[in-house]
Design an enzyme around this catalytic site. Structure first.
Site, PDB file in Angstrom:
ATOM      1  NE  ARG A  51      24.807 -49.566 -23.355  1.00  0.00           N
ATOM      2  CZ  ARG A  51      24.772 -48.372 -23.965  1.00  0.00           C
ATOM      3  NH1 ARG A  51      25.405 -47.371 -23.445  1.00  0.00           N
ATOM      4  NH2 ARG A  51      24.089 -48.202 -25.086  1.00  0.00           N
ATOM      5  CB  THR A  52      26.668 -56.326 -25.527  1.00  0.00           C
ATOM      6  OG1 THR A  52      25.483 -55.927 -24.835  1.00  0.00           O
ATOM      7  CG2 THR A  52      26.854 -57.820 -25.370  1.00  0.00           C
ATOM      8  CE  LYS A  80      31.095 -61.276 -51.217  1.00  0.00           C
ATOM      9  NZ  LYS A  80      32.404 -61.959 -51.221  1.00  0.00           N
ATOM     10  NE  ARG A 101      23.227 -57.434 -29.162  1.00  0.00           N
ATOM     11  CZ  ARG A 101      23.272 -56.381 -28.358  1.00  0.00           C
ATOM     12  NH1 ARG A 101      23.252 -55.162 -28.865  1.00  0.00           N
ATOM     13  NH2 ARG A 101      23.331 -56.539 -27.049  1.00  0.00           N
ATOM     14  CG  HIS A 129      21.133 -59.380 -23.727  1.00  0.00           C
ATOM     15  ND1 HIS A 129      22.431 -59.840 -23.655  1.00  0.00           N
ATOM     16  CD2 HIS A 129      21.207 -58.064 -24.071  1.00  0.00           C
ATOM     17  CE1 HIS A 129      23.247 -58.834 -23.927  1.00  0.00           C
ATOM     18  NE2 HIS A 129      22.542 -57.751 -24.189  1.00  0.00           N
TER      19      HIS A 129
END
Ligand code: NCD
Length: 271
Positions: A51-52, A80, A101, A129
Protein backbone atom coordinates in the site's frame (compact mmCIF):
# COMPACT_ATOMS: atom_id res chain seq x y z
CA UNK A 1 14.21 21.53 3.84
CA UNK A 2 11.05 19.81 5.00
CA UNK A 3 11.66 16.21 6.05
CA UNK A 4 8.79 14.13 7.43
CA UNK A 5 10.44 11.72 9.85
CA UNK A 6 8.06 11.75 12.80
CA UNK A 7 4.39 12.70 13.03
CA UNK A 8 5.66 15.46 15.34
CA UNK A 9 7.12 17.11 12.21
CA UNK A 10 3.64 18.06 11.01
CA UNK A 11 1.55 20.02 13.50
CA UNK A 12 -2.25 20.13 13.88
CA UNK A 13 -2.71 23.20 11.62
CA UNK A 14 -0.68 21.68 8.80
CA UNK A 15 -2.52 18.41 9.20
CA UNK A 16 -5.87 20.21 8.95
CA UNK A 17 -4.70 22.05 5.81
CA UNK A 18 -3.59 18.75 4.30
CA UNK A 19 -7.02 17.22 4.96
CA UNK A 20 -8.67 20.10 3.11
CA UNK A 21 -6.47 19.50 0.09
CA UNK A 22 -7.19 15.74 0.28
CA UNK A 23 -10.94 16.51 0.29
CA UNK A 24 -10.55 18.35 -3.00
CA UNK A 25 -8.48 15.57 -4.54
CA UNK A 26 -11.28 13.05 -4.02
CA UNK A 27 -12.93 14.71 -7.02
CA UNK A 28 -10.61 13.97 -9.94
CA UNK A 29 -11.61 17.11 -11.84
CA UNK A 30 -9.58 19.18 -9.40
CA UNK A 31 -6.36 17.29 -10.17
CA UNK A 32 -4.02 19.38 -12.23
CA UNK A 33 -2.08 16.87 -14.25
CA UNK A 34 1.08 18.92 -14.35
CA UNK A 35 1.33 19.80 -10.65
CA UNK A 36 4.39 17.63 -10.12
CA UNK A 37 5.51 17.83 -13.75
CA UNK A 38 9.28 17.47 -14.12
CA UNK A 39 9.66 16.14 -10.56
CA UNK A 40 11.03 12.72 -9.74
CA UNK A 41 10.12 10.76 -6.62
CA UNK A 42 12.43 7.93 -5.50
CA UNK A 43 10.49 5.20 -3.70
CA UNK A 44 13.18 3.41 -1.68
CA UNK A 45 12.03 0.35 0.27
CA UNK A 46 14.33 -1.80 2.41
CA UNK A 47 11.27 -3.69 3.70
CA UNK A 48 8.26 -5.13 1.84
CA UNK A 49 5.35 -2.86 1.00
CA UNK A 50 2.16 -2.97 -1.03
CA UNK A 51 0.00 0.00 0.00
CA UNK A 52 2.58 2.60 0.98
CA UNK A 53 4.79 2.16 -2.08
CA UNK A 54 1.93 1.77 -4.55
CA UNK A 55 -0.08 4.70 -3.23
CA UNK A 56 2.94 7.05 -3.34
CA UNK A 57 3.70 5.79 -6.84
CA UNK A 58 0.13 6.27 -8.00
CA UNK A 59 -0.10 9.69 -6.31
CA UNK A 60 3.01 10.92 -8.09
CA UNK A 61 1.83 9.68 -11.49
CA UNK A 62 -1.61 11.24 -10.99
CA UNK A 63 0.09 14.57 -10.32
CA UNK A 64 2.13 14.32 -13.50
CA UNK A 65 5.45 13.42 -11.85
CA UNK A 66 7.73 10.44 -12.39
CA UNK A 67 8.89 7.67 -10.06
CA UNK A 68 12.10 5.72 -9.59
CA UNK A 69 10.91 2.61 -7.75
CA UNK A 70 13.51 0.72 -5.74
CA UNK A 71 11.42 -1.96 -4.10
CA UNK A 72 14.14 -4.54 -4.39
CA UNK A 73 16.88 -2.64 -2.61
CA UNK A 74 18.73 -5.94 -2.20
CA UNK A 75 19.55 -5.86 -5.89
CA UNK A 76 21.19 -2.44 -5.48
CA UNK A 77 24.62 -1.71 -4.02
CA UNK A 78 23.11 -2.40 -0.59
CA UNK A 79 23.90 -6.04 -1.44
CA UNK A 80 27.54 -4.99 -1.71
CA UNK A 81 27.51 -3.57 1.80
CA UNK A 82 26.74 0.08 0.98
CA UNK A 83 25.62 2.10 4.01
CA UNK A 84 22.34 4.01 4.07
CA UNK A 85 24.05 7.41 4.01
CA UNK A 86 25.85 6.69 0.73
CA UNK A 87 22.72 5.20 -0.81
CA UNK A 88 20.63 8.25 0.12
CA UNK A 89 23.25 10.78 -1.02
CA UNK A 90 23.41 8.95 -4.33
CA UNK A 91 19.67 8.71 -4.91
CA UNK A 92 19.38 12.42 -4.03
CA UNK A 93 21.51 13.17 -7.09
CA UNK A 94 18.82 11.69 -9.31
CA UNK A 95 15.54 12.62 -7.61
CA UNK A 96 13.67 15.52 -5.98
CA UNK A 97 12.10 13.66 -3.09
CA UNK A 98 12.76 10.33 -1.36
CA UNK A 99 10.12 8.10 0.22
CA UNK A 100 12.07 5.77 2.46
CA UNK A 101 11.20 2.55 4.33
CA UNK A 102 13.94 1.02 6.44
CA UNK A 103 14.49 -1.88 8.81
CA UNK A 104 15.62 0.01 11.91
CA UNK A 105 14.07 2.73 14.04
CA UNK A 106 16.12 5.89 13.59
CA UNK A 107 17.23 5.09 10.03
CA UNK A 108 15.00 7.74 8.47
CA UNK A 109 16.47 10.43 10.74
CA UNK A 110 19.96 9.21 9.86
CA UNK A 111 19.11 9.48 6.16
CA UNK A 112 17.66 12.98 6.59
CA UNK A 113 20.92 14.19 8.13
CA UNK A 114 22.83 13.58 4.91
CA UNK A 115 20.12 13.98 2.29
CA UNK A 116 20.13 16.80 -0.26
CA UNK A 117 16.40 16.25 -0.93
CA UNK A 118 13.41 15.88 1.43
CA UNK A 119 12.95 12.48 3.07
CA UNK A 120 9.50 11.13 3.80
CA UNK A 121 9.63 8.33 6.36
CA UNK A 122 7.51 5.45 5.05
CA UNK A 123 8.23 3.36 8.17
CA UNK A 124 11.51 2.94 10.04
CA UNK A 125 11.62 -0.45 11.74
CA UNK A 126 9.43 -0.38 14.82
CA UNK A 127 9.80 3.41 15.01
CA UNK A 128 7.26 5.58 13.22
CA UNK A 129 5.08 5.68 10.11
CA UNK A 130 3.88 9.29 9.87
CA UNK A 131 2.13 9.14 6.50
CA UNK A 132 0.07 6.17 7.69
CA UNK A 133 -0.92 8.31 10.67
CA UNK A 134 -2.05 11.11 8.37
CA UNK A 135 -4.33 8.77 6.46
CA UNK A 136 -5.51 7.12 9.69
CA UNK A 137 -6.40 10.50 11.21
CA UNK A 138 -8.10 11.56 7.99
CA UNK A 139 -10.17 8.35 8.02
CA UNK A 140 -11.19 8.88 11.65
CA UNK A 141 -12.06 12.50 10.91
CA UNK A 142 -14.13 11.64 7.82
CA UNK A 143 -16.11 8.93 9.58
CA UNK A 144 -16.44 10.23 13.15
CA UNK A 145 -16.42 13.97 12.22
CA UNK A 146 -14.06 14.74 15.09
CA UNK A 147 -10.59 13.90 16.38
CA UNK A 148 -11.40 14.56 20.02
CA UNK A 149 -13.26 12.88 22.85
CA UNK A 150 -13.21 9.45 21.22
CA UNK A 151 -12.64 6.07 22.86
CA UNK A 152 -9.83 4.55 20.84
CA UNK A 153 -8.74 0.95 21.31
CA UNK A 154 -5.35 -0.04 19.92
CA UNK A 155 -5.23 -3.81 19.52
CA UNK A 156 -2.49 -6.28 18.67
CA UNK A 157 1.18 -5.52 18.40
CA UNK A 158 1.53 -2.52 20.69
CA UNK A 159 5.30 -2.87 21.07
CA UNK A 160 6.37 -3.23 17.47
CA UNK A 161 3.65 -1.56 15.41
CA UNK A 162 5.05 1.70 14.05
CA UNK A 163 1.56 2.68 12.86
CA UNK A 164 0.34 2.54 16.47
CA UNK A 165 3.42 4.39 17.72
CA UNK A 166 2.86 7.35 15.40
CA UNK A 167 -0.93 7.50 15.69
CA UNK A 168 -0.89 7.19 19.49
CA UNK A 169 1.38 10.24 19.68
CA UNK A 170 -1.29 12.47 18.23
CA UNK A 171 -4.50 10.97 19.60
CA UNK A 172 -3.55 10.26 23.18
CA UNK A 173 -3.88 13.88 24.33
CA UNK A 174 -7.50 14.54 23.43
CA UNK A 175 -9.02 11.08 23.45
CA UNK A 176 -9.36 8.12 25.79
CA UNK A 177 -6.88 5.54 24.57
CA UNK A 178 -6.75 1.87 25.57
CA UNK A 179 -3.99 -0.55 24.59
CA UNK A 180 -5.06 -4.17 24.24
CA UNK A 181 -2.15 -6.49 23.45
CA UNK A 182 -2.21 -9.96 21.89
CA UNK A 183 -2.67 -11.65 25.28
CA UNK A 184 -5.64 -9.53 26.42
CA UNK A 185 -9.35 -9.87 25.76
CA UNK A 186 -10.86 -7.26 23.46
CA UNK A 187 -14.45 -7.84 24.63
CA UNK A 188 -14.64 -5.47 27.60
CA UNK A 189 -13.52 -2.51 25.48
CA UNK A 190 -15.79 -2.99 22.48
CA UNK A 191 -19.23 -1.81 23.70
CA UNK A 192 -17.89 1.69 24.40
CA UNK A 193 -15.23 1.95 21.66
CA UNK A 194 -15.52 4.56 18.90
CA UNK A 195 -12.43 3.36 17.05
CA UNK A 196 -10.94 -0.14 17.09
CA UNK A 197 -7.47 0.04 15.52
CA UNK A 198 -6.20 -3.48 14.87
CA UNK A 199 -2.70 -4.51 13.86
CA UNK A 200 -1.04 -7.78 12.89
CA UNK A 201 1.52 -9.53 15.09
CA UNK A 202 4.92 -8.54 13.67
CA UNK A 203 6.64 -11.90 13.96
CA UNK A 204 9.54 -10.68 11.81
CA UNK A 205 10.35 -8.30 14.68
CA UNK A 206 10.14 -11.03 17.31
CA UNK A 207 6.58 -10.34 18.47
CA UNK A 208 4.58 -13.23 19.91
CA UNK A 209 1.02 -14.03 20.92
CA UNK A 210 -2.12 -14.20 18.87
CA UNK A 211 -5.59 -12.71 18.86
CA UNK A 212 -8.61 -12.50 16.61
CA UNK A 213 -11.78 -10.50 16.07
CA UNK A 214 -14.56 -13.06 16.61
CA UNK A 215 -18.30 -13.35 15.95
CA UNK A 216 -18.75 -12.79 19.68
CA UNK A 217 -16.86 -9.48 19.36
CA UNK A 218 -19.14 -8.52 16.46
CA UNK A 219 -22.15 -9.01 18.76
CA UNK A 220 -20.88 -6.69 21.49
CA UNK A 221 -19.07 -3.98 19.52
CA UNK A 222 -20.60 -0.49 19.61
CA UNK A 223 -22.67 -0.16 16.41
CA UNK A 224 -20.98 3.17 15.68
CA UNK A 225 -17.44 1.91 16.30
CA UNK A 226 -15.23 1.91 13.23
CA UNK A 227 -12.81 -0.96 12.69
CA UNK A 228 -9.47 0.13 11.23
CA UNK A 229 -6.34 -1.79 10.24
CA UNK A 230 -3.24 -0.52 8.43
CA UNK A 231 -2.89 -3.86 6.62
CA UNK A 232 -1.47 -6.32 5.78
CA UNK A 233 -3.80 -8.41 7.91
CA UNK A 234 -3.28 -11.92 9.12
CA UNK A 235 -5.44 -14.20 11.28
CA UNK A 236 -6.49 -11.35 13.63
CA UNK A 237 -8.96 -9.95 11.09
CA UNK A 238 -10.91 -12.67 9.23
CA UNK A 239 -12.41 -11.74 5.86
CA UNK A 240 -16.00 -12.11 7.05
CA UNK A 241 -15.47 -8.92 9.09
CA UNK A 242 -15.27 -6.99 5.79
CA UNK A 243 -19.04 -7.08 5.44
CA UNK A 244 -19.70 -5.44 8.82
CA UNK A 245 -20.78 -1.80 8.44
CA UNK A 246 -18.14 -0.96 11.08
CA UNK A 247 -15.25 -1.94 8.81
CA UNK A 248 -13.58 1.05 7.18
CA UNK A 249 -10.15 -0.39 6.34
CA UNK A 250 -10.62 -0.37 2.58
CA UNK A 251 -11.71 3.28 2.81
CA UNK A 252 -8.58 3.83 4.89
CA UNK A 253 -6.50 2.33 2.07
CA UNK A 254 -8.24 4.53 -0.51
CA UNK A 255 -7.68 7.61 1.65
CA UNK A 256 -3.97 6.84 1.54
CA UNK A 257 -3.93 7.94 -2.08
CA UNK A 258 -5.57 11.33 -1.48
CA UNK A 259 -3.47 12.05 1.59
CA UNK A 260 -0.23 11.17 -0.18
CA UNK A 261 -1.20 13.27 -3.20
CA UNK A 262 -1.92 16.19 -0.87
CA UNK A 263 1.40 15.63 0.88
CA UNK A 264 3.34 15.54 -2.39
CA UNK A 265 1.72 18.83 -3.37
CA UNK A 266 3.07 20.49 -0.23
CA UNK A 267 6.54 19.79 -1.56
CA UNK A 268 5.66 21.77 -4.66
CA UNK A 269 4.41 24.63 -2.50
CA UNK A 270 0.93 24.30 -3.92
CA UNK A 271 -0.86 25.61 -0.87
C1 NCD B 1 2.20 -1.31 8.05
C2 NCD B 1 3.69 -1.05 8.08
O1 NCD B 1 4.40 -1.38 7.14
O2 NCD B 1 4.07 -0.48 9.07
N1 NCD B 1 1.65 -1.35 6.78
C3 NCD B 1 1.42 -0.19 6.10
O3 NCD B 1 2.30 0.56 5.81
N2 NCD B 1 0.15 0.07 5.78
C4 NCD B 1 1.74 -2.35 8.98
C5 NCD B 1 2.42 -3.67 9.07
O4 NCD B 1 3.46 -3.95 8.48
O5 NCD B 1 1.87 -4.49 9.80
Amino acid sequence: MKHLISIDDIGPDDRAALFQVADKLIHPTTILKKDMGGKILANVFYEPSTRTSTSFHSAMIKLGGQVIAINEINYSSVAKGENIEDTIKTIGCYSDLIVLRTKNAGDAAKAAEVSSVPIINAGDGNGEHPTQTLLDLYTIYKTKKTLQGLNIVFAGDIDNSRTIHSLAKVVDKNNKVVYCDTYSDLSPHLPTADVLYMTRVQRERGSEGTYQFTKQHAKVINKECIIMHPFPRNEELPQWVDSLPNSVYFKQIQNGLYIRMALLLTYKGEY
